[in-house]
Design a protein around this motif. Structure first.
Motif, PDB file in Angstrom:
ATOM      1  N   UNK A 135       0.838  -1.192   0.000  1.00 20.32           N
ATOM      2  CA  UNK A 135       0.000   0.000   0.000  1.00 20.32           C
ATOM      3  C   UNK A 135       0.868   1.236   0.000  1.00 20.32           C
ATOM      4  N   UNK A 136       0.257   2.369   0.174  1.00 19.42           N
ATOM      5  CA  UNK A 136       1.010   3.618   0.179  1.00 19.42           C
ATOM      6  C   UNK A 136       1.464   3.960   1.594  1.00 19.42           C
ATOM      7  N   UNK A 137       2.539   4.752   1.670  1.00 21.38           N
ATOM      8  CA  UNK A 137       3.030   5.232   2.954  1.00 21.38           C
ATOM      9  C   UNK A 137       3.331   4.099   3.917  1.00 21.38           C
ATOM     10  N   UNK A 138       2.825   4.224   5.137  1.00 24.22           N
ATOM     11  CA  UNK A 138       3.090   3.196   6.154  1.00 24.22           C
ATOM     12  C   UNK A 138       2.114   2.026   6.070  1.00 24.22           C
ATOM     13  N   UNK A 139       1.242   2.037   5.078  1.00 25.44           N
ATOM     14  CA  UNK A 139       0.268   0.967   4.815  1.00 25.44           C
ATOM     15  C   UNK A 139      -0.766   0.838   5.935  1.00 25.44           C
ATOM     16  N   UNK A 140      -0.902   1.872   6.735  1.00 29.35           N
ATOM     17  CA  UNK A 140      -1.863   1.806   7.841  1.00 29.35           C
ATOM     18  C   UNK A 140      -3.305   1.800   7.350  1.00 29.35           C
ATOM     19  N   UNK A 141      -3.558   2.375   6.163  1.00 26.38           N
ATOM     20  CA  UNK A 141      -4.937   2.377   5.654  1.00 26.38           C
ATOM     21  C   UNK A 141      -5.398   0.967   5.336  1.00 26.38           C
ATOM     22  N   UNK A 142      -4.486   0.139   4.828  1.00 21.68           N
ATOM     23  CA  UNK A 142      -4.858  -1.260   4.590  1.00 21.68           C
ATOM     24  C   UNK A 142      -5.272  -1.937   5.885  1.00 21.68           C
ATOM     25  N   UNK A 143      -4.467  -1.752   6.920  1.00 23.75           N
ATOM     26  CA  UNK A 143      -4.798  -2.353   8.210  1.00 23.75           C
ATOM     27  C   UNK A 143      -6.107  -1.795   8.755  1.00 23.75           C
ATOM     28  N   UNK A 144      -6.336  -0.503   8.539  1.00 24.06           N
ATOM     29  CA  UNK A 144      -7.568   0.121   9.024  1.00 24.06           C
ATOM     30  C   UNK A 144      -8.796  -0.420   8.302  1.00 24.06           C
ATOM     31  N   UNK A 145      -8.666  -0.693   6.988  1.00 16.32           N
ATOM     32  CA  UNK A 145      -9.776  -1.297   6.245  1.00 16.32           C
ATOM     33  C   UNK A 145     -10.218  -2.594   6.907  1.00 16.32           C
ATOM     34  N   UNK A 146      -9.228  -3.440   7.220  1.00 15.96           N
ATOM     35  CA  UNK A 146      -9.546  -4.733   7.795  1.00 15.96           C
ATOM     36  C   UNK A 146     -10.116  -4.592   9.210  1.00 15.96           C
ATOM     37  N   UNK A 147      -9.502  -3.741  10.005  1.00 18.51           N
ATOM     38  CA  UNK A 147      -9.968  -3.565  11.380  1.00 18.51           C
ATOM     39  C   UNK A 147     -11.396  -3.027  11.416  1.00 18.51           C
ATOM     40  N   UNK A 148     -11.710  -2.092  10.516  1.00 17.26           N
ATOM     41  CA  UNK A 148     -13.055  -1.505  10.503  1.00 17.26           C
ATOM     42  C   UNK A 148     -14.099  -2.530  10.097  1.00 17.26           C
ATOM     43  N   UNK A 189      -3.496   8.287   4.663  1.00 19.88           N
ATOM     44  CA  UNK A 189      -4.238   8.534   5.903  1.00 19.88           C
ATOM     45  C   UNK A 189      -5.746   8.509   5.683  1.00 19.88           C
ATOM     46  N   UNK A 190      -6.177   7.905   4.589  1.00 27.27           N
ATOM     47  CA  UNK A 190      -7.610   7.867   4.285  1.00 27.27           C
ATOM     48  C   UNK A 190      -8.359   7.021   5.309  1.00 27.27           C
ATOM     49  N   UNK A 191      -9.626   7.351   5.551  1.00 27.06           N
ATOM     50  CA  UNK A 191     -10.426   6.511   6.452  1.00 27.06           C
ATOM     51  C   UNK A 191     -10.749   5.187   5.783  1.00 27.06           C
ATOM     52  N   UNK A 192     -11.056   4.167   6.563  1.00 30.93           N
ATOM     53  CA  UNK A 192     -11.508   2.905   5.970  1.00 30.93           C
ATOM     54  C   UNK A 192     -12.749   3.137   5.112  1.00 30.93           C
ATOM     55  N   UNK A 193     -12.819   2.448   4.000  1.00 30.05           N
ATOM     56  CA  UNK A 193     -13.957   2.644   3.100  1.00 30.05           C
ATOM     57  C   UNK A 193     -15.278   2.339   3.799  1.00 30.05           C
ATOM     58  N   UNK A 194     -15.309   1.253   4.579  1.00 32.67           N
ATOM     59  CA  UNK A 194     -16.576   0.884   5.198  1.00 32.67           C
ATOM     60  C   UNK A 194     -17.010   1.912   6.235  1.00 32.67           C
ATOM     61  N   UNK A 195     -16.063   2.650   6.826  1.00 38.79           N
ATOM     62  CA  UNK A 195     -16.412   3.707   7.776  1.00 38.79           C
ATOM     63  C   UNK A 195     -17.092   4.873   7.070  1.00 38.79           C
ATOM     64  N   UNK A 196     -16.719   5.109   5.814  1.00 43.93           N
ATOM     65  CA  UNK A 196     -17.319   6.197   5.039  1.00 43.93           C
ATOM     66  C   UNK A 196     -18.644   5.804   4.403  1.00 43.93           C
ATOM     67  N   UNK A 197     -18.934   4.517   4.369  1.00 39.92           N
ATOM     68  CA  UNK A 197     -20.086   4.026   3.608  1.00 39.92           C
ATOM     69  C   UNK A 197     -21.409   4.607   4.087  1.00 39.92           C
ATOM     70  N   UNK A 198     -21.655   4.615   5.390  1.00 42.12           N
ATOM     71  CA  UNK A 198     -22.959   5.038   5.902  1.00 42.12           C
ATOM     72  C   UNK A 198     -23.289   6.476   5.523  1.00 42.12           C
ATOM     73  N   UNK A 199     -22.320   7.384   5.642  1.00 48.24           N
ATOM     74  CA  UNK A 199     -22.600   8.784   5.324  1.00 48.24           C
ATOM     75  C   UNK A 199     -22.841   8.976   3.835  1.00 48.24           C
ATOM     76  N   UNK A 200     -22.139   8.202   3.012  1.00 50.54           N
ATOM     77  CA  UNK A 200     -22.383   8.280   1.564  1.00 50.54           C
ATOM     78  C   UNK A 200     -23.791   7.777   1.250  1.00 50.54           C
ATOM     79  N   UNK A 201     -24.177   6.671   1.849  1.00 48.61           N
ATOM     80  CA  UNK A 201     -25.524   6.137   1.624  1.00 48.61           C
ATOM     81  C   UNK A 201     -26.586   7.139   2.058  1.00 48.61           C
ATOM     82  N   UNK A 202     -26.381   7.786   3.192  1.00 46.51           N
ATOM     83  CA  UNK A 202     -27.350   8.777   3.667  1.00 46.51           C
ATOM     84  C   UNK A 202     -27.473   9.934   2.685  1.00 46.51           C
ATOM     85  N   UNK A 203     -26.345  10.387   2.164  1.00 40.97           N
ATOM     86  CA  UNK A 203     -26.361  11.515   1.239  1.00 40.97           C
ATOM     87  C   UNK A 203     -27.009  11.147  -0.080  1.00 40.97           C
TER      88      UNK A 203
END
Length: 377
Positions: free
Chosen positions: A39-52, A281-295
């Motif tokens: 992944x990019x940078x420290x690859x923390x976004x990949x780990x965050x995707x899975x954790x979320x 440093x992007x948020x996990x995709x699934x964390x963003x999903x609910x607000x996108x669905x609401x909009x």
């Protein structure tokens, strides 16, 4: 990269996508493995995707009295055997000589859409010729005439949707590739794009993506030369007026961007952080999903991408309200492990896991899955 005849039982022993990943790791050169998994940078976004995703727990219902689960779906107007599409991924011949052709055949037989990348290592026309539902993924290139030519080719080849990736104005700094000085081998190229103007006959099909340099990624260099970093909403509005294909915007995380996509006539948005390969440093995709669905409020299809590693993840996306999901790296693992048969096995696992997840959560169909409550740990 195929599994030798005497190792055929290894595929049967791959009971999860994690097992397939291990098979792939054994067969890939280290630099190609890093290109796929990094992944990019420290690859923390990949780990965050899975954790979320792991933190989301759909609450099962009981005593539904059905005893069966229907996984069939409709994605952008086409029927699918499950609410899943194979995500667009570049240069699949890196993983296996069958490349995109093998993966597309497996998707066809699994009954799910296959998304062809602009940077596919086989031409659009050869991939769609295998049959099945294909969508075409478009990167915005510096030459608008080339952009339009790709769209016309996708239309003529029978692609059923146009997926525009909007989160790559600049390729994220992928440190594994930089350290490896990663470049494409001579027999793998971006088959849909013309070679560099100064390339002679001996270098036909080569691009900057083949030029190995210490401390640099040749693929990132090629992207910087080919992609237009100044893509804006006016460009998408222009594109919307150029084609009758359903337009899907991939790489949306902010609900305000989802609203703008709907405003220009998008048929769908894909909530994605590019599998952790772009903004580090992007948020996990699934964390963003609910607000996108609401909009969006049902005005267009919404799909989840990034981090999907099993059928339960598809159920999680459905329970939050998504229309379905995209799966990327596991398909590449299957391709590396056993070509078309490996991808077929990955998609079969996803189907089996989703059906079981539906049954165990008391859902006879996808509509019931969308009615599940979700607990966040």
């Amino acid at each position: 990269m195929t599994v030798p005849a005497h190792e055929g039982d290894h595929r049967a022993a791959a009971l999860s996508l994690a097992d397939v990943a291990l098979l792939a790791a054994d067969r890939l050169p280290a630099d190609v493995r890093d290109f796929v998994d990094g992944g990019s940078g420290d690859e923390s976004t990949q780990a965050a995707n899975r954790a979320a995703l792991d933190a989301l727990r759909p609450v099962p219902r009981v005593l539904g009295g059905t005893g069966e689960a229907d996984t069939s779906a409709t994605l952008l107007g086409s029927g699918a055997a499950l609410p899943l599409a194979v995500a667009p991924m570049a240069y699949q011949r890196l993983l296996h000589p069958e490349g995109e052709l093998g993966a597309a055949r497996a998707a066809r037989d699994a009954g799910v859409p296959y998304v062809i990348s602009t940077l596919s290592s086989f031409p659009i026309e050869e991939i769609t010729a295998v049959g099945g539902v294909c969508w075409f993924q478009l990167y915005w290139l510096r030459d608008r005439a080339v952009v339009l030519d790709l769209v016309r080719r996708a239309e003529a080849a029978g692609c059923e949707a146009l997926v525009v990736t909007v989160d790559v104005p600049h390729m994220g700094r992928r440190l594994r590739d930089v350290r490896n000085g990663f470049s494409l081998p001579d027999d793998v190229r971006a088959a849909n794009l013309a070679p560099a103007p100064d390339a002679g006959p001996a270098a036909a099909g080569r691009t900057a993506a083949h030029d190995r340099a210490s401390g640099a990624s040749a693929v990132a260099t090629h992207t910087a030369l080919a992609f237009d970093p100044a893509i804006g909403w006016d460009d998408l509005a222009w594109l919307r007026g150029q084609t009758a294909l359903p337009l899907v915007v991939k790489g949306v995380l902010d609900p305000r961007d989802a609203a703008r996509a709907v405003g220009i006539g998008a048929a769908g948005v894909i909530v994605s952080n590019h599998g952790g390969r772009q903004f580090a440093a992007a948020p996990p995709s699934v964390t963003a999903l609910a607000s996108v669905l609401d909009e969006v409020g049902g005005r267009c299809a919404v799909l989840l991408d990034s981090g999907v590693r099993g059928g339960t993840d598809i159920l999680r996306a459905l329970a939050l309200g998504a229309d379905g999901a995209l799966c990327g790296r596991p398909v590449l693992w299957g391709l590396a492990a056993d070509g078309e048969a490996g991808v077929r096995h990955v998609l079969r696992l996803l189907h089996t896991e989703l059906r079981e997840a539906l049954l165990l959560s008391g859902c006879p169909d996808l509509a019931a899955a969308r009615d599940l409550d979700v607990v966040r740990l």
